[in-house]
Design a protein around this motif. Structure first.
Motif, mmCIF file in Angstrom:
data_model
loop_
_atom_site.group_PDB
_atom_site.id
_atom_site.type_symbol
_atom_site.label_atom_id
_atom_site.label_comp_id
_atom_site.label_asym_id
_atom_site.label_seq_id
_atom_site.Cartn_x
_atom_site.Cartn_y
_atom_site.Cartn_z
ATOM 1 N N LEU A 282 -13.325 -0.418 6.268
ATOM 2 C CA LEU A 282 -13.247 -1.878 6.246
ATOM 3 C C LEU A 282 -13.192 -2.411 7.674
ATOM 4 O O LEU A 282 -12.771 -1.707 8.577
ATOM 5 C CB LEU A 282 -11.975 -2.318 5.511
ATOM 6 C CG LEU A 282 -11.907 -2.013 4.027
ATOM 7 C CD1 LEU A 282 -10.556 -2.461 3.475
ATOM 8 C CD2 LEU A 282 -13.034 -2.730 3.299
ATOM 9 N N PRO A 283 -13.604 -3.672 7.856
ATOM 10 C CA PRO A 283 -13.340 -4.290 9.155
ATOM 11 C C PRO A 283 -11.840 -4.142 9.447
ATOM 12 O O PRO A 283 -11.008 -4.265 8.533
ATOM 13 C CB PRO A 283 -13.717 -5.757 8.941
ATOM 14 C CG PRO A 283 -14.669 -5.747 7.791
ATOM 15 C CD PRO A 283 -14.262 -4.595 6.925
ATOM 16 N N THR A 284 -11.524 -3.897 10.687
ATOM 17 C CA THR A 284 -10.148 -3.547 11.051
ATOM 18 C C THR A 284 -9.103 -4.520 10.492
ATOM 19 O O THR A 284 -8.111 -4.116 9.904
ATOM 20 C CB THR A 284 -10.030 -3.515 12.595
ATOM 21 O OG1 THR A 284 -11.086 -2.693 13.076
ATOM 22 C CG2 THR A 284 -8.705 -2.951 13.037
ATOM 23 N N MET A 285 -9.367 -5.808 10.677
ATOM 24 C CA MET A 285 -8.369 -6.796 10.273
ATOM 25 C C MET A 285 -8.252 -6.941 8.749
ATOM 26 O O MET A 285 -7.288 -7.505 8.244
ATOM 27 C CB MET A 285 -8.688 -8.168 10.887
ATOM 28 C CG MET A 285 -8.358 -8.286 12.358
ATOM 29 S SD MET A 285 -6.577 -8.152 12.666
ATOM 30 C CE MET A 285 -6.001 -9.722 12.021
ATOM 31 N N MET A 286 -9.263 -6.481 8.019
ATOM 32 C CA MET A 286 -9.269 -6.614 6.562
ATOM 33 C C MET A 286 -8.511 -5.479 5.881
ATOM 34 O O MET A 286 -8.308 -5.489 4.680
ATOM 35 C CB MET A 286 -10.711 -6.588 6.026
ATOM 36 C CG MET A 286 -11.587 -7.732 6.478
ATOM 37 S SD MET A 286 -11.014 -9.308 5.847
ATOM 38 C CE MET A 286 -10.186 -9.943 7.284
ATOM 39 N N MET B 155 -8.903 -9.530 0.128
ATOM 40 C CA MET B 155 -8.314 -8.334 0.757
ATOM 41 C C MET B 155 -7.851 -7.322 -0.294
ATOM 42 O O MET B 155 -7.981 -6.115 -0.117
ATOM 43 C CB MET B 155 -7.138 -8.715 1.650
ATOM 44 C CG MET B 155 -7.512 -8.753 3.118
ATOM 45 S SD MET B 155 -6.108 -9.079 4.190
ATOM 46 C CE MET B 155 -5.643 -7.426 4.736
ATOM 47 N N LEU B 156 -7.312 -7.856 -1.373
ATOM 48 C CA LEU B 156 -6.820 -6.965 -2.429
ATOM 49 C C LEU B 156 -7.941 -6.082 -2.992
ATOM 50 O O LEU B 156 -7.846 -4.851 -2.931
ATOM 51 C CB LEU B 156 -6.147 -7.784 -3.535
ATOM 52 C CG LEU B 156 -5.771 -6.990 -4.775
ATOM 53 C CD1 LEU B 156 -4.529 -6.143 -4.519
ATOM 54 C CD2 LEU B 156 -5.535 -7.902 -5.973
ATOM 55 N N PRO B 157 -9.030 -6.677 -3.528
ATOM 56 C CA PRO B 157 -10.090 -5.803 -4.037
ATOM 57 C C PRO B 157 -10.780 -4.978 -2.951
ATOM 58 O O PRO B 157 -11.176 -3.835 -3.209
ATOM 59 C CB PRO B 157 -11.079 -6.768 -4.709
ATOM 60 C CG PRO B 157 -10.724 -8.132 -4.245
ATOM 61 C CD PRO B 157 -9.289 -8.104 -3.836
ATOM 62 N N LEU B 158 -10.908 -5.514 -1.748
ATOM 63 C CA LEU B 158 -11.519 -4.711 -0.679
ATOM 64 C C LEU B 158 -10.759 -3.416 -0.468
ATOM 65 O O LEU B 158 -11.334 -2.356 -0.265
ATOM 66 C CB LEU B 158 -11.511 -5.491 0.646
ATOM 67 C CG LEU B 158 -12.651 -6.462 0.932
ATOM 68 C CD1 LEU B 158 -12.425 -7.150 2.263
ATOM 69 C CD2 LEU B 158 -13.989 -5.731 0.926
ATOM 70 N N ASN B 159 -9.449 -3.503 -0.527
ATOM 71 C CA ASN B 159 -8.618 -2.348 -0.222
ATOM 72 C C ASN B 159 -8.306 -1.480 -1.429
ATOM 73 O O ASN B 159 -8.235 -0.266 -1.315
ATOM 74 C CB ASN B 159 -7.290 -2.809 0.392
ATOM 75 C CG ASN B 159 -7.413 -3.197 1.855
ATOM 76 O OD1 ASN B 159 -7.252 -2.368 2.728
ATOM 77 N ND2 ASN B 159 -7.729 -4.457 2.105
ATOM 78 N N LEU B 160 -8.085 -2.110 -2.563
ATOM 79 C CA LEU B 160 -7.520 -1.364 -3.694
ATOM 80 C C LEU B 160 -8.444 -1.234 -4.902
ATOM 81 O O LEU B 160 -8.014 -0.756 -5.941
ATOM 82 C CB LEU B 160 -6.195 -2.009 -4.138
ATOM 83 C CG LEU B 160 -5.060 -1.956 -3.112
ATOM 84 C CD1 LEU B 160 -3.798 -2.559 -3.688
ATOM 85 C CD2 LEU B 160 -4.788 -0.519 -2.665
ATOM 86 N N LEU B 161 -9.666 -1.691 -4.742
ATOM 87 C CA LEU B 161 -10.589 -1.599 -5.880
ATOM 88 C C LEU B 161 -11.833 -0.810 -5.481
ATOM 89 O O LEU B 161 -12.796 -1.370 -4.961
ATOM 90 C CB LEU B 161 -10.964 -3.017 -6.350
ATOM 91 C CG LEU B 161 -11.873 -3.163 -7.557
ATOM 92 C CD1 LEU B 161 -11.447 -2.301 -8.717
ATOM 93 C CD2 LEU B 161 -11.942 -4.629 -7.988
#
Ligand code: PLP
Length: 360
Positions: free
Chosen positions: A220-224, A82-88
């Motif tokens: 991103l997928p909503t929950m991710m 989740m961290l790299p999906l959102n912040l990288l």
């Protein structure tokens, strides 16, 4: 009632006071006629429980309304992606310090999902028996990720890592979360699985700066998406309702003592075991550099595997459980989280001295 000395690495011991309060309120929560487990997460009563846990968390970390507190499912391991999906973003590089099993997994997961990651430092050369004292940051870094306490190898950063102001610091604090004072404002994001230091399994606390959401986070997928959970104050879908209730009680228990005192107590507790190691003339061998020793997971070896097995077996007969090292490293490990009473480490220290006398 019998309570044993539980040195398990997680799920782990919880404060007796908290368990008793949960027990008292289990069937009929404060005269409402139902259990917290049975409450709608949208009800007023539950909202109060949830808001209270969030507010206590913010006070303990000294952070204001520019931070959001989330309680998510999926374990700390889900934060590895989740961290790299959102912040990288794809044009930046995630920087990672590799100090053990979990830290390494976080790094590998970023690469696995197709992101660019750089090892800023690693202590793999000496089996993670120390903490690297320097690190090198890549070009165009999105953040620096480090793991404050290495649950399996038994090393711990005793202070928040110092980094340049413009470098976003993110941290997996699962196994020493709120075991000492932390300045939350130094971090862009902190995550911690509850089951080590702050509650039962089933919830992961994620504390993050709200403004980060405007920068990244695309399709991103909503929950991710952290944004989904921030926008709905961690109530986009059903949160881990019961674990959060217990976490709230544990946080109150921590706050009542104060983090300074919690740290002092953890130091005293660990000293009983480290002293037994250091005064054993090498019979017990600590597996990490002294200055980097963890106050939460104390790792050591005996002269042989046979003796280790005997040690763990005898300890168990004396109601001291959870002393087997992680399956990937062997040896012994005593996890001494906040909630472990000081009598437990005192008794273990005494048992270590006695065992050596009989088996030295
Ligand atoms: C236990 C642990 C994890 C994994 O936690 P799960 O909730 O089981 O996914 C991650 N990081 C650290 C430092 C841990 O100790």
């Amino acid at each position: 009632m019998k309570r044993i000395h539980n040195f398990s690495a997680g799920p782990a011991v919880l404060p007796l006071e908290v368990l008793q309060e949960v027990q008292q309120d289990l069937v009929d929560y404060k005269g409402k006629g139902l259990s917290v487990m049975e409450m709608s997460h949208r009800s007023k009563d539950y909202q109060e429980i949830f808001d209270d846990a969030t507010a206590t968390m913010k006070r303990l970390l000294n952070v204001g309304d520019d931070y959001a507190v989330l309680f998510l499912g999926g374990g700390a391991s889900s934060q590895f992606y989740m961290l790299p999906l959102n912040l990288l973003p794809d044009d930046k590089i995630g920087n990672y310090i590799n100090t053990g099993e979990w830290a390494g997994k976080a790094y590998k997961e970023a690469i696995k999902i197709g992101k660019k990651a750089h090892l800023a430092a690693t202590s793999e050369d000496k089996k993670f028996s120390y903490l690297p004292k320097t690190f090198t940051i890549s070009e165009n870094p999105a953040y620096l990720h480090y793991t404050t306490n290495n649950t399996i190898y038994g090393t711990e950063y005793h202070k928040d890592l110092e980094v340049p102001k413009d470098l976003l610091l993110v941290s997996d604090m699962s196994s020493d979360f709120l075991s000492r004072p932390i300045d939350g404002n130094k971090y862009g994001l902190i995550y911690a699985g509850a089951q080590k230091n702050i509650g039962p399994a089933g919830a992961t606390a994620v504390i993050l700066r709200r403004d980060l959401m405007d920068k990244f986070n695309k399709n991103l997928p909503t929950m991710m998406s952290y944004k989904t959970h921030i926008d709905k104050d961690s109530m986009f879908n059903t949160p881990p309702a019961f674990p959060v209730y217990v976490i709230g009680l544990v946080l109150k228990w921590i706050e009542k003592q104060g983090l300074e005192k919690v740290l002092l107590n953890n130091q005293k507790k660990a000293a009983y075991i480290y002293d037994a190691i250091d005064n054993s003339n090498g019979y017990y061998k600590g597996t990490v550099e002294k200055e980097d020793r963890s106050l939460m997971n104390i790792t050591f070896r005996l002269p042989s595997e046979e003796l280790e097995e005997k040690f763990i077996g005898e300890a168990k007969k004396l109601d001291m459980i959870g002393l087997k090292g992680h399956r990937s490293v062997g040896g012994c490990r005593a996890s001494t989280y906040n909630s472990l009473p000081i009598e437990a480490t005192k008794d273990l220290g005494e048992f270590m001295v006695d065992f050596q006398k009989r088996n030295g």
